[in-house]
Design a protein around this motif. Structure first.
Motif: not given
Length: 747
Positions: A8, A483, A485, A495-497, A528-530, A546, A548
């Motif tokens: 990351l 996404t 998940s 999840y990753v979105r 970008y979000e985890f 999360d 982001y």
């Protein structure tokens, strides 16, 4: 080989560490009442419609917070409207310069401080599946709701244009065949009175209905020492009603019609002349929240009404949904903008230096919005779940901007008009595929087309009449998301979105003090979000978190006020944001439940040449100035964007007798310092603010009857919530402490 966290970005790893640190002492999300000691204390499943189908919140791979009805009732006991949601969920803030109408919401720092009745917002508000586009519509009171869903991050696939920051969804309680209802009345200091009631049930084997109503009142409580009037300002009467009818002849078809309306009369925002100390964001010595000295007039009237029709057909393995909406609004809001009396050229004047009088009003003689959505989806039990649809939006709006000469018996001396017709349409589709029992992929795309026809003119005033100035911005673009998940266990999902969204072009045309209109290009965002969602401790703990990061291009900004006393739309080349968020909820004992949430949000403008006019009121500008004397705002944080937000609630019950309970409930919300304008100054900001509420009560008959003492802003904290910078150091201030008593009964 590096771990997933090592791959990351450095800032994302920092945000994840912050989220983990948040989690140590905290627990969040809420349920209505703690169970009796002899019953198991497990958290209920929270179902949401974040992706336009009913799902368990823990399975939806989106950063979101759900505020249930009992939390909303506690927050709003002192008559607070939709602004009660400010800092009540991670990354969510709200403010206004209009009083009880025109809320401005911010998610992850993204919002719009524009005060024009034609302003667009990057936070979409959706009430019973109908988008509330105009800011006046966004202030509809919160009553008889099932819950509020806050969806953070771009929602471009299913909610479309003007949702790059996120969506706030309001879900009303729907009619059922079961007879249900409640009544809730309260009275507190400042003459704060609330009455709320709802009743619903079967009309026949196929028909059911529900009617809900709300009335809120506060006495005038602010003295106007210039006019010699005690209790002259600050009061309101706010009323709303909702009627719903559900027709369900069989399991293959249902129709729900909703009719709603709101009436508001009272004070507009009460401005405080020269209330801010030069050189620091503090009240001047001797400031008194209960007093003003104003020579201008102040009043506000609002009427909105609307209707929507939901039709649902089950066609074998397919589901067809049609949602038709109509919303209308009118308003007139008048205020003493300079917040004082007289002027330096017309003594006596004050408090402090009043360069010139400013008394203005905005009116919305017409706002008509029509929406239509048609959606087709397959059975939710399928391994591949999909939905597709079309959307249509048509808005027709007219605005009047007025200025009055306070020193000439409030004579009208400036009148400008705006009109805009917006037509937009979209086609969209999304799919959810269970690759394995544990791995799931969701993806969607939407094509949107937006066209505006804008005109503004000045009838008289300023430099004389001005012929219509027009603009016809048009935009068409794609948005979407993907996404992945993974179910780490039966109770934990990660999840990753990746998602993008946009805000359609905007036009600004307040011509009371200007001769030009301004436009802003569409803004776009990629996020970008985890995140992780887990249920632990045998169902006693729910924890969601999360991190982001987003990049926004051509962010639409509004330079409000400044020495030029005009509003101007701007586009920033790039805006960067990143942060972390968490929600948690836990039973510590069978009768003790605590909730908490928190967020860290970093925002930064990145445009080396972007400059805005500075204050015309005398202030300490901290930004470098260009050759024209304007502030260079590269590197600044976004306005009204607190870096830290925290919220906490706790409820402890003591069972008494066979069906009674004594209880104590407290809630606290915190936000860190915020800046009011695009430029940075020592004065125009609000210090960090911690606000608390408390309920002490007794319920009986298994919770169907309740009496409670309540307090809002129980510490009595005074804080500057906003400002006007072109005339003097004018401030807005929060409401004082309110203490009262409430009774509630259910059928």
């Amino acid at each position: 080989m590096p771990t997933a966290s090592q791959r990351l970005p450095r800032r994302a790893r920092l945000a994840l560490s912050l989220a983990a640190a948040f989690a140590v002492p905290a627990f969040a999300q809420d349920t209505a009442t703690a169970p009796r000691a002899d019953k198991p204390a497990t958290l209920q499943t929270i179902t949401v419609t974040a992706e336009k189908r009913v799902e368990d919140m823990q399975k939806v791979p989106i950063s979101m917070t759900v505020l249930p009805a009992d939390k909303l009732e506690a927050f709003g006991q002192a008559g607070d409207g939709v602004l009660q949601l400010a800092s009540r969920a991670p990354s969510v803030y709200a403010e206004t310069s209009y009083g009880r109408e025109f809320p401005r919401f911010y998610i992850r720092g993204l919002g719009n401080s524009d005060f024009d009745l034609n302003a667009s917002q990057p936070v979409s508000m959706v009430y019973d599946d109908i988008v509330q586009e105009n800011p006046i519509l966004k202030g509809f009171p919160l009553f008889d709701l099932e819950q509020v869903e806050v969806l953070r991050g771009p929602q471009g696939t299913l909610f479309g244009r003007n949702s790059p920051a996120g969506v706030i969804k309001f879900e009303s309680r729907k009619p059922t065949q079961e007879t249900t209802g409640y009544a809730r009345v309260s009275y507190g200091s400042l003459g704060t009175a609330n009455a709320e009631a709802a009743i619903g049930g079967a009309l026949s084997s196929a028909w059911s209905a529900r009617i809900s109503a709300l009335a809120q009142h506060r006495d005038n409580w602010i003295d106007n020492t210039f006019k010699g009037k005690n209790d002259d300002l600050g009061g309101y009467n706010d009323r709303a009603v909702r009627v719903q009818a559900l027709y369900e002849p069989n399991s293959d078809f249902n129709a729900l019609i909703n009719v709603h309306a709101r009436w508001l009369d009272g004070s507009a925002m009460v401005n405080r002349a020269n209330a801010i100390e030069l050189g620091e964001p503090s009240f001047v010595p001797g400031f008194d929240r209960d007093k003003v000295a104003q020579d201008g007039n102040n009043k506000q009237h609002l009427f909105t009404w609307g209707s929507n029709l939901h039709l649902n057909w089950k066609l074998g393995d397919l589901n067809l949904t049609s949602i038709t909406g109509l919303e209308r609004a009118t308003t007139y809001s008048l205020g003493d903008v300079d917040g004082g009396y007289g002027a330096v050229f017309a003594p006596p004047s004050g408090p402090g230096v009043i360069p010139f009088p400013s008394e203005t009003a905005d009116a919305l003689p017409k706002d008509r919005q029509i929406t239509q959505e048609i959606r087709l989806s397959n059975d939710q039990t399928e391994r591949l779940k999909w939905q597709t649809g079309v959307y249509y939006f048509d808005e027709d709006i007219a605005i009047d901007n007025f200025s009055y000469d306070t020193l000439a018996n409030h004579a009208l001396n400036d009148w400008a008009q705006q009109s805009q017709r917006t037509k937009a349409w979209a086609v969209f589709g999304s799919a959810d595929y269970d690759v394995t029992d544990r791995f799931d992929i969701r993806a969607g795309a939407r094509f949107s087309h937006d066209k505006r026809d804008f005109s503004a003119s000045r009838v008289f005033g300023f430099d004389g009449p001005l012929s219509p100035l027009t603009a016809k911005p048009t935009d068409a673009r794609w948005s979407g998301d993907i996404t992945g998940s993974y179910a780490i266990s039966d109770k934990t999902n990660a999840y990753v979105r990746v998602a993008n969204g946009f805000r359609a072009p905007s036009v600004q045309g307040r011509l009371t003090f200007a001769d030009t209109i301004s436009t802003a290009k569409p803004e776009t965002i990629t996020s970008y979000e985890f995140g992780m969602k887990t249920l632990a401790a045998d169902g006693k703990l729910r924890f969601n978190a999360d991190i982001y990061k987003y990049n926004m291009h051509n962010e639409q900004l509004t330079a409000v006020g400044g020495a030029t006393n005009v509003t101007q739309l701007l586009n920033a080349k790039k805006t960067e944001g990143y942060g972390a968020e968490f929600d948690a909820e836990a039973y510590l004992t069978p009768n003790f439940i605590v909730t908490a949430g928190g967020s860290y949000n970093h925002t930064e403008l990145k445009d080396r040449n972007l400059a805005v006019a500075i204050c015309g009121s005398g202030c300490t500008v901290l930004d470098p100035l260009n050759a024209q004397g304007n502030a260079l705002i590269n590197g600044n944080v976004l306005p009204n964007s607190p870096k830290w937000i925290g919220t906490f609630t706790a409820r402890y019950g003591i069972p008494y007798g066979d069906n009674g309970e004594f209880f104590v409930y407290t809630d606290w919300n915190y936000r860190s310092e915020i800046n009011f304008f695009l430029y940075d100054s020592a004065e125009y900001r609000s210090k960090a603010f911690l606000e608390g509420g408390l309920r002490l009560g007794y319920n009986w008959d298994f919770g169907k009857r309740e009496v409670a003492l309540y307090g809002r802003n129980i510490t009595g904290k005074e804080v500057i919530t906003g400002a006007i910078d072109f005339n003097n150091r004018t401030a807005f201030v929060n409401d004082p402490r309110v203490i009262g008593i409430e009774f509630r009964a259910e059928l």
